[in-house]
Design an enzyme around this catalytic site. Structure first.
Site, PDB file in Angstrom:
ATOM      1  N   GLY A  71       0.864  -1.363   0.095  1.00 22.12           N
ATOM      2  CA  GLY A  71       0.011   0.066  -0.014  1.00 22.12           C
ATOM      3  C   GLY A  71       0.689   1.074  -0.155  1.00 22.12           C
ATOM      4  N   LEU A  72       0.286   2.243   0.303  1.00 26.34           N
ATOM      5  CA  LEU A  72       0.879   3.766   0.240  1.00 26.34           C
ATOM      6  C   LEU A  72       1.389   3.792   1.618  1.00 26.34           C
ATOM      7  CD1 LEU A  72       1.517   5.669  -2.043  1.00 26.34           C
ATOM      8  CD2 LEU A  72      -0.601   6.961  -0.937  1.00 26.34           C
ATOM      9  N   HIS A  73       2.674   3.261   1.706  1.00 32.39           N
ATOM     10  CA  HIS A  73       3.266   3.755   3.266  1.00 32.39           C
ATOM     11  C   HIS A  73       4.269   4.616   3.166  1.00 32.39           C
ATOM     12  CE1 HIS A  73       6.897   1.116   1.938  1.00 32.39           C
ATOM     13  NE2 HIS A  73       6.034   0.661   1.334  1.00 32.39           N
ATOM     14  N   MET A  74       5.049   4.776   4.140  1.00 34.34           N
ATOM     15  CA  MET A  74       5.846   5.898   4.117  1.00 34.34           C
ATOM     16  C   MET A  74       6.584   6.123   2.913  1.00 34.34           C
ATOM     17  SD  MET A  74       8.337   6.807   7.266  1.00 34.34           S
ATOM     18  CE  MET A  74       7.362   6.665   8.471  1.00 34.34           C
TER      19      MET A  74
ATOM     20  N   GLU B 126       8.901   0.731  -6.136  1.00 30.55           N
ATOM     21  CA  GLU B 126       8.840  -0.538  -5.399  1.00 30.55           C
ATOM     22  C   GLU B 126       8.928  -1.705  -6.540  1.00 30.55           C
ATOM     23  OE1 GLU B 126       6.064  -0.411  -2.278  1.00 30.55           O
ATOM     24  OE2 GLU B 126       7.533   0.545  -0.928  1.00 30.55           O
TER      25      GLU B 126
END
Lengths: 87, 182
Positions: free
Chosen positions: A13-16, A87
């Site tokens: 997901g859209l993590h840091m 990523e």
């Protein structure tokens, strides 16, 4: 204002890290950038706001750009998300 | 009611009346519960560098039985830092680690009396408050994202940042973090 929908493909997901990359990339453009999720609208130039949205993998979001360089900004945003945000 | 909760409430009530250290009172009927307990909060630390802080947190996690190997946990923290700094804003950092050596989801908080060097932040303000997220490998994606989102949301709250910076009570700090992790 221009917009386009795109699906987040990052496994986590859209993590840091990807949130920071997206925000810093959008920060290079003068237009306003908004990421619209099924739950909320967040400032696409704010890494904290993007992280706080907690957008999971597979979510379709709409990116809206409004301003002088909106077309370039939107193209960059969509390409970045489709490519997996590094990523 | 546990003794530590009574002490926390008493301190927080006193702090609430102290205009120099505002703290929301712990609910009289139900103190905030969550992943953070008072023993997971370290105060009065003096970290010279980012790695000093991460090393101390890794050791503390093992001491508490949260992780089995301090070196493996440290490596997990550093691996994440290599992808990009977890230094945030206004003296806060949110390092996080995913590892098979972590047995349960945990949040450790550490406050340093001095600026922590060599920890790049988004706004250039040195780190003083560290909120470390530890997630087992098998929960990495979902729980990791949820906790990061909650912490990011909390850090956008100036009141939260102020209260954590000003408090020197482990129970109050734990309660405050738990309030935002629910």
């Amino acid at each position: 204002m221009v917009s386009e929908k795109v699906t987040l493909v990052n496994p986590q997901g859209l993590h840091m890290r990807p949130a920071g990359l997206f925000a810093s990339t959008m920060g290079k453009y003068s237009c306003n950038v908004t990421v619209v999720t099924p739950e909320k609208e967040v400032n696409g130039k704010s890494p904290m706001a993007l992280m706080a949205a907690g957008i999971p993998c597979g979510t379709e979001v709409e990116v809206r750009c409004d301003g002088a360089d909106e077309t370039d900004a939107l193209a960059a945003a969509i390409e970045l998300i489709k490519s997996g945000l590094g990523e | 009611m546990r003794i530590r909760d009574m002490v926390a409430r008493a301190f927080c009530k006193r702090a609430e009346n102290d205009q120099a250290s505002p703290m929301e009172p712990v609910d009289a009927a139900e103190p905030p519960e969550g992943p953070v307990s008072a023993e997971e909060v370290l105060l009065g630390c003096s970290f010279a560098t980012r790695d000093d802080a991460l090393r101390a947190l890794s050791k503390h996690a093992v001491d508490l039985g949260i992780a089995s190997d301090p070196d493996e946990l440290m490596d997990a923290f550093l691996e994440r830092e290599a992808e990009g700094t977890t230094g945030m804003m206004d003296s806060f950092a949110i390092p996080h680690a995913k590892s098979a050596s972590i047995s349960r989801v945990a949040v450790l908080v550490a406050k340093s009396r001095r600026d922590i060097g060599s920890w790049e932040t988004m706004d250039g303000v040195p780190v003083r408050v560290v909120i470390a997220l530890l997630v087992p490998d098998d929960q990495a994606n979902t729980e990791h994202l949820r906790m990061l989102a909650k912490m990011a949301e909390a850090l956008m709250d100036e009141g939260f940042r102020t209260r954590l910076r000003r408090s020197d009570d482990v129970a109050c700090i734990a309660a405050e973090v738990n309030r935002h992790l629910r």
